[in-house]
Design a protein around this motif. Structure first.
Motif, PDB file in Angstrom:
ATOM      1  N   GLU A 238       0.850  -1.186   0.000  1.00 42.16           N
ATOM      2  CA  GLU A 238       0.000   0.000   0.000  1.00 42.16           C
ATOM      3  C   GLU A 238       0.894   1.247   0.000  1.00 42.16           C
ATOM      4  OE1 GLU A 238      -3.206  -0.369  -0.364  1.00 42.16           O
ATOM      5  OE2 GLU A 238      -2.958  -2.547  -0.241  1.00 42.16           O
ATOM      6  N   PRO A 239       0.375   2.389  -0.465  1.00 42.32           N
ATOM      7  CA  PRO A 239       1.239   3.567  -0.588  1.00 42.32           C
ATOM      8  C   PRO A 239       1.624   4.217   0.728  1.00 42.32           C
ATOM      9  CG  PRO A 239      -1.000   4.087  -1.253  1.00 42.32           C
ATOM     10  CD  PRO A 239      -0.948   2.600  -1.068  1.00 42.32           C
ATOM     11  N   GLY A 240       0.851   4.032   1.787  1.00 40.61           N
ATOM     12  CA  GLY A 240       1.158   4.705   3.047  1.00 40.61           C
ATOM     13  C   GLY A 240       0.336   5.966   3.211  1.00 40.61           C
ATOM     14  N   GLU A 241       0.467   6.585   4.364  1.00 43.77           N
ATOM     15  CA  GLU A 241      -0.349   7.736   4.721  1.00 43.77           C
ATOM     16  C   GLU A 241       0.190   9.019   4.108  1.00 43.77           C
ATOM     17  OE1 GLU A 241      -3.180   7.644   6.454  1.00 43.77           O
ATOM     18  OE2 GLU A 241      -2.999   5.456   6.543  1.00 43.77           O
ATOM     19  N   GLY A 242      -0.721   9.961   3.887  1.00 38.06           N
ATOM     20  CA  GLY A 242      -0.327  11.308   3.481  1.00 38.06           C
ATOM     21  C   GLY A 242      -0.164  11.463   1.982  1.00 38.06           C
TER      22      GLY A 242
END
Length: 317
Positions: free
Chosen positions: A274-278
């Motif tokens: 997954e790309p991650g937060e923000g």
């Protein structure tokens, strides 16, 4: 410096309202202190709608304001060099929208000013700061797909209507400058060094700017095959092809929660991340704030990264 970073915005561009200002709020540590416009009433309306503290007439008012620490420049491409130089010479940190300039020669002049300036200049390719990019580079460095040989990358969207500054030749419009520059910047980041050759074909619209461009850039260690345009449905799909597999990304430039990064070998999905937060913008702004507070050394500055990209765009124009 200490305290919140005070930002000034030059112009009332949509990209500032859609991307920069929300990311500034998400990043924390800074405030949108002032927006400048050629028309004061329009700037005031923009400020009220987007949570900017003050509106002023004329870009000089922001440049000359001693309380402003950093300037975001989302002006038409043809105006980037002039106002970036003015802001740097006034002692501001600068985040200038991409492309930094319309030619490599012009970019070189701006970068020379940046190297003499007291605060850094960044070109607004903010994806290098996103955690997804760090994960991608880690996978490549760890040999997840062997040696990287090819990057296939597209950036297309459908532009609605014909009244858009990105369709005006005099303002530096065109698909290559607007979105084709992203695959170019990605290739420079991942291959390193300058492109050694390149060529492209373009479809031009009635206004004389490219509405679609496809091209190839050759690097010492591999090649980029890219396409971009204003006439197809949105896509940023990118494949990195190596000697031992490939990595597929739905959006390497501005990943959202539904995007992903996949590792494939022998036609099989091996791993997915997954790309991650923000947002990419919020990660980039956080870094700028850390630099201005003396908490980090500047990375991915225009002085380090932008000239090679500009030279490649010259090859593809």
């Amino acid at each position: 410096m200490s305290g919140a970073v005070r930002w000034g915005v030059l112009g009332t561009a949509g990209i500032a309202a859609r991307a920069f200002l929300p990311a500034l709020r998400e990043a924390g540590g800074g405030t949108a202190a002032v927006v400048a416009g050629r028309d004061l009433s329009r700037a005031e309306e923009y400020a009220a709608r987007n949570g900017v503290t003050q509106a002023v007439r004329g870009y000089e008012a922001v440049i000359e304001d001693p309380s402003i620490d950093a300037v975001y420049i989302p002006l038409p491409n043809a105006l980037h060099a002039q106002w970036t130089i003015a802001a740097l010479e006034a002692g501001k940190a600068v985040l200038c929208e991409k492309p930094l300039c319309l030619t490599a020669a012009e970019a070189g002049n701006v970068i020379e000013v940046a190297r003499r300036s007291v605060r850094p200049l960044w070109e607004a390719f903010v994806f290098p700061f996103h955690p997804q990019t760090a994960r991608l580079r880690g996978l490549l460095a760890g040999g997840a797909i062997g040696e990287l040989r090819e990057i296939w990358s597209s950036f297309h969207f459908t532009m609605e209507g014909t009244e858009d500054i990105r369709l005006e030749a005099a303002l530096g419009g065109g698909a290559l400058y607007d979105v084709g520059c992203y695959p170019v910047r990605l290739a420079h980041l991942l291959f390193g060094g300058d492109a050694v050759a390149g060529h492209a074909v373009a479809v031009k619209g009635e206004a004389g700017v490219d509405i679609e461009t496809a091209g190839v850039l050759e690097f010492d260690s591999g090649r980029l095959m890219m396409s971009c345009g204003f006439a197809l449905p949105f896509t940023t799909y990118t494949r990195l092809v190596g000697t031992g597999g490939e990595i597929r990304l739905t959006n390497p430039f501005h990943p959202e929660p539904h995007d992903g990064l996949e590792v494939w070998r022998d036609g099989r999905l091996i791993d997915r991340h997954e790309p991650g937060e923000g947002t990419a913008f919020s990660w980039g702004i956080r870094h700028i704030h850390e630099v201005l507070r003396g908490e980090a050394e500047p990375r991915h500055t225009a002085a380090d990264d932008s000239l090679g990209t500009a030279r490649s765009l010259d090859m593809l124009r």
